[in-house]
Enzyme design. Structure first.
Site, mmCIF file in Angstrom:
data_model
loop_
_atom_site.group_PDB
_atom_site.id
_atom_site.type_symbol
_atom_site.label_atom_id
_atom_site.label_comp_id
_atom_site.label_asym_id
_atom_site.label_seq_id
_atom_site.Cartn_x
_atom_site.Cartn_y
_atom_site.Cartn_z
ATOM 1 N N HIS C 150 0.850 -1.193 0.000
ATOM 2 C CA HIS C 150 0.000 0.000 0.000
ATOM 3 C C HIS C 150 0.880 1.235 0.000
ATOM 4 O O HIS C 150 2.095 1.152 0.116
ATOM 5 C CB HIS C 150 -0.919 0.016 1.230
ATOM 6 C CG HIS C 150 -0.182 0.192 2.534
ATOM 7 N ND1 HIS C 150 0.303 -0.870 3.273
ATOM 8 C CD2 HIS C 150 0.186 1.311 3.231
ATOM 9 C CE1 HIS C 150 0.906 -0.418 4.356
ATOM 10 N NE2 HIS C 150 0.866 0.894 4.361
ATOM 11 N N HIS C 206 -5.683 -2.042 4.408
ATOM 12 C CA HIS C 206 -5.547 -0.843 3.590
ATOM 13 C C HIS C 206 -4.791 -1.141 2.308
ATOM 14 O O HIS C 206 -3.735 -1.756 2.316
ATOM 15 C CB HIS C 206 -4.903 0.331 4.331
ATOM 16 C CG HIS C 206 -3.593 0.037 5.006
ATOM 17 N ND1 HIS C 206 -3.100 -1.216 5.212
ATOM 18 C CD2 HIS C 206 -2.669 0.885 5.533
ATOM 19 C CE1 HIS C 206 -1.945 -1.137 5.842
ATOM 20 N NE2 HIS C 206 -1.662 0.102 6.038
ATOM 21 N N HIS C 220 4.672 7.358 2.575
ATOM 22 C CA HIS C 220 5.483 6.143 2.452
ATOM 23 C C HIS C 220 4.838 5.166 1.495
ATOM 24 O O HIS C 220 3.638 5.225 1.233
ATOM 25 C CB HIS C 220 5.718 5.478 3.809
ATOM 26 C CG HIS C 220 4.500 4.846 4.428
ATOM 27 N ND1 HIS C 220 3.744 5.460 5.413
ATOM 28 C CD2 HIS C 220 3.893 3.642 4.222
ATOM 29 C CE1 HIS C 220 2.751 4.664 5.768
ATOM 30 N NE2 HIS C 220 2.810 3.563 5.063
ATOM 31 N N HIS C 252 1.366 -0.876 14.899
ATOM 32 C CA HIS C 252 0.361 0.149 14.686
ATOM 33 C C HIS C 252 -0.907 -0.236 15.448
ATOM 34 O O HIS C 252 -1.326 -1.406 15.407
ATOM 35 C CB HIS C 252 -0.034 0.231 13.197
ATOM 36 C CG HIS C 252 0.978 0.837 12.287
ATOM 37 N ND1 HIS C 252 1.568 2.057 12.504
ATOM 38 C CD2 HIS C 252 1.504 0.395 11.113
ATOM 39 C CE1 HIS C 252 2.393 2.345 11.521
ATOM 40 N NE2 HIS C 252 2.395 1.344 10.660
#
Lengths: 314, 314, 314, 314
Positions: C150, C206, C220, C252
């Site tokens: 991603h 994601h 990023h 995360h």
């Protein structure tokens, strides 16, 4: 070598209820005793002796003393003589001076820390027993640490004024207590000064470590975890409990171990140390870290010291 | 205790080219020497002495000898006397009898295995060096094993005829060579017979192990890996190399370690042993496995012995 | 939903040799092509299409464009209409405009990033093939990343001046490109403003993310790794290669994934993202992070944003 | 594709108390409901719909039905037509026929298994909630499985008599229910017969799988775990609970996943399936396993089928 391991550490805490909550619910220790003056005694599930941490109420965080267990009672006589011969005052205290502990030697290290040696502590057994044991018990709390693994003590270091208590205590530990040097950091011209040492009395990379700083103190006490995955779980547990983390999961260059540095509610630094690292042996050559790579030695991934590493301790 | 560790093992192989391919490309050892009679010497990347495995060409698989390294040269004199006093014939062989090794003691264990003790072997260093080392080197092959960790030796065991070489060799290792008992399996009425023992001369759960069987032999030699993840990688490597796996990744109840049992092309059993398990200590109580839970002791997940465990060895 | 995944990202680099070294030897990608104007094309071992990263020489780091692959060629017609209907200018470029790629749509997101959609790219296959494949190939370099997973794009955000390109692009991605919202950060009174969104066109948490900042840019690009252990290996590889790490291994809160943020030599932030996190689904309720817990959302262990997170990007 | 995932599976058990104990304390599910006729409903902590397993009391183990959730209510109309057009009888049952579930389609697969499709099930939420969630909840039991991931159904297969329900159901799933083929095993001359297929309606390597055998049945239902370490923990939990393990921790060649096969007390096979494996995509080429490497496809480490794999099921 007849010093076997770190037997216990006596840490001062500012709020006992908060402290016990931290050592029990975050670290996963078990409270085993409280004495009449309010000291609380705890053990880890994988330890067989009565306790490995004493929390003492105080208005100032830090370490009161650190105690190592020797193999045989007769070792105490031998060490008593050797310590005295080295020129350090040593006192023998009777059984029960340290609760649940037999007679012990008390003396002050060249680094100004109080140390005990003892040969006997009340046996209570691990949480899995000695007959057909499971590899881990049910009902573990928090990080579920296995045992108190080592401590890092801060030692006065000011080579410009000729002060290097790291070198002094390292010599003492080696010559008198039969520890051997595993890794070291050297600084200054031609690496003239030992800034830090990691010493073993067993086959783990360190049973005690010394780092130079402005004053004597406790840098951290460390617990053993099996591996990098248990370090992740420990970090998650700390987040859930809003523990102040000093350094998130990272590899040490020194020892190769996986670390988290974090603080108990009084500000005493704890560490979960994961993995064996490597099997230390007396004939394994000493690993030396030079001043330019000191950062990578302490924190292998960032290769940089965080400022708190050498300035924040109790 | 002055025996430090398993120094090397001498294994017989049927086809040297296949064997070297296995020990190099599957296990990840490095060939360091071949002597005039065709013996091949190998070391692991994390070992500092010259070699830890000798492969000898033969028409029959198995072990020629096992060698342990003691701390000081003077230990050899002491052990020579103690072995002789115990009633076992012991021979001192001069430096170079074992290549790259100093003077050594040679004797036969009560379990009929040939053992050497030595204090010196040529030093060559680990693959990461002693100054600012990385935690692991680039270019590792296969499972990338760290070091030879231990061996399990099969010992004649027939209690009905009064034969229990497990018990005999355990007593010898304890009384003469200063190993201590860490775990044991007992069988028979009231657990009267030691069927198997795990003994340490360090702080790992076993530096040598003994299990009873019909005849003397080599059950396996084991390599250290850091953890359960490295055991998975090792199993994948074995599959890629079409290695015959005896027991896929599983936890031992005994030692808590993570195992794969597999065979070299000659049929000698190898093991990758992952994790420290726990820190063995002389005062840690002996763990005992009873006959009814023997299966769980060896293979914790299935809780059942596979038949090959006790019948297939070299 | 017929957008399948991030197909490739085109990143500008200041020094092509250093950049290729980074993407090959640190990340573990494979160089597959260099075009006449000096763009270098790379793929990951577990990807089957020709490339997933294009490095373009430039005097300023950042992203030129990002491209997503749709399922069928006819999807392009449908999306072309829908994008135009939404009021965004969309151009169809012929096959070969993007090398090895079929006809494509080019348009600018409300967040000012250039995006392509395409349905065909030259197939080359993964490194393990499609017949009886091994789970991983031999000879992996560096972190051995699986695939480009991603990207996180920075979007102008200044609610006081009525600017929130995060919300605008999120609406566009949802209404026009059939992505669905998985997680979001809301700030301001009653959480009135979407500061950040994580959106999926598949079942991963994601496929693209948007965060508000002063200007549009690339935060990023992220690579997939299997788990926390591969993240450790990646961090070790970065240290060996003296890669500048922004955030060491950490979880995360958002997505539950394991991260390392680090920079390529030009200053473009890369991420190794470990673990699935969880299986995103259209009917899984959106996870919302509130302003007071934003830190824990981004960095679960420290529960604090590092300043560089929102200020340093290309 | 508008089938989203396996919604629940209805399994028959011989002793409800033992079964509930297994699904709760070994697998780590949560009991959410018991209906008047004694069916017990359970969910996993990371699922948001009311339940994913129904246990039904019976005197014969096996599966009553399997149910998949579609994205929109209108999908039911579409699928009803397509199933009927395909020549398979399909019945629409009203809301509440399946407890807590909206209207549903009921039909029999070509493989003789009963399947439901539904679009609505009562929402109850995961154990960590949707606002600032922790990555995992406290108080997990047993293996702490995340969700029901997939099921493998046994299908009549006798190519000599022209019977191949694997191929038939695979065609149906693909043409009518929009699943796509991810991996397959082919046997016979020139791989003429599909012996087994793995199909996805999402981006995981399989949402359902079919294997040929003598009769129709349930091979296993599988739960998702994050990784290889959670698979170890699951195996330890099984040992503690004396669960019968069919296949200890091992990698599948097919899907690359980490497996444990084990049985509930009634003999229904369960699986803990660890890791994503890889991200399945419609344009990822189908992986094919040939007859000679079938063993490696199923069990990558041993590269051999255990006999129980194809003969023992319910």
């Amino acid at each position: 070598m007849s010093v076997m391991r770190l037997g216990h550490i006596n840490v001062r805490v500012l709020d006992m209820e908060e402290a016990v909550n931290h050592y029990v619910n975050v670290n996963g220790m078990i409270q085993v005793h409280e004495d009449p003056v309010g000291n609380v005694y705890l053990k880890c599930w994988d330890e067989w002796d009565k306790y490995s941490v004493i929390l003492s109420p105080s208005d100032q965080a830090g370490m009161n003393h650190i105690a190592y267990k020797v193999k045989d009672d007769s070792d105490l006589d031998s060490y008593k003589q050797r310590i005295a011969d080295y020129g350090i005052e040593v006192e023998e205290v009777p059984a029960g001076t340290l609760e649940f502990v037999g007679r012990a030697l008390r003396f002050t290290l060249p680094s100004e820390h109080e140390m005990y040696l003892y040969a006997e502590k009340e046996y209570v057994g691990t949480a899995v027993g000695t007959t057909n044991p499971d590899p881990w018990p049910d009902g573990l709390k928090g990080a579920g640490v296995h045992w108190v693994d080592h401590a890092l003590l801060m030692c006065p270091f000011n080579p410009e004024e000729g002060i290097n208590k790291v070198a002094e205590v390292t010599t003492f530990m080696s010559e008198v207590l039969d520890f051997y040097l595993v890794e070291q950091v050297v600084v200054g011209p031609d690496g003239a000064f030992q800034l830090a040492t990691w010493m073993s009395c067993s086959n783990t990379p360190h049973d005690i470590a010394f780092v130079g700083g402005p004053i004597s103190g406790l840098h951290h006490l460390a617990y053993f975890l099996d591996d990098w995955n248990d370090v992740l779980k420990a970090a998650d547990v700390m987040s859930k409990n809003r523990v102040k983390i000093d350094v998130t999961p990272q590899r040490h260059g020194i020892t190769r171990g996986y670390t988290i540095y974090y603080f108990d509610p009084s500000g005493n630094r704890n560490e979960t140390f994961g993995g064996l690292g490597y099997l230390a042996q007396p004939d394994r050559p000493v690993t030396t870290w030079t001043e330019d790579e000191l950062g990578a030695g302490i924190f292998y991934h960032t290769r940089e010291l965080v400022e708190s590493f050498t300035t924040v301790y109790t």
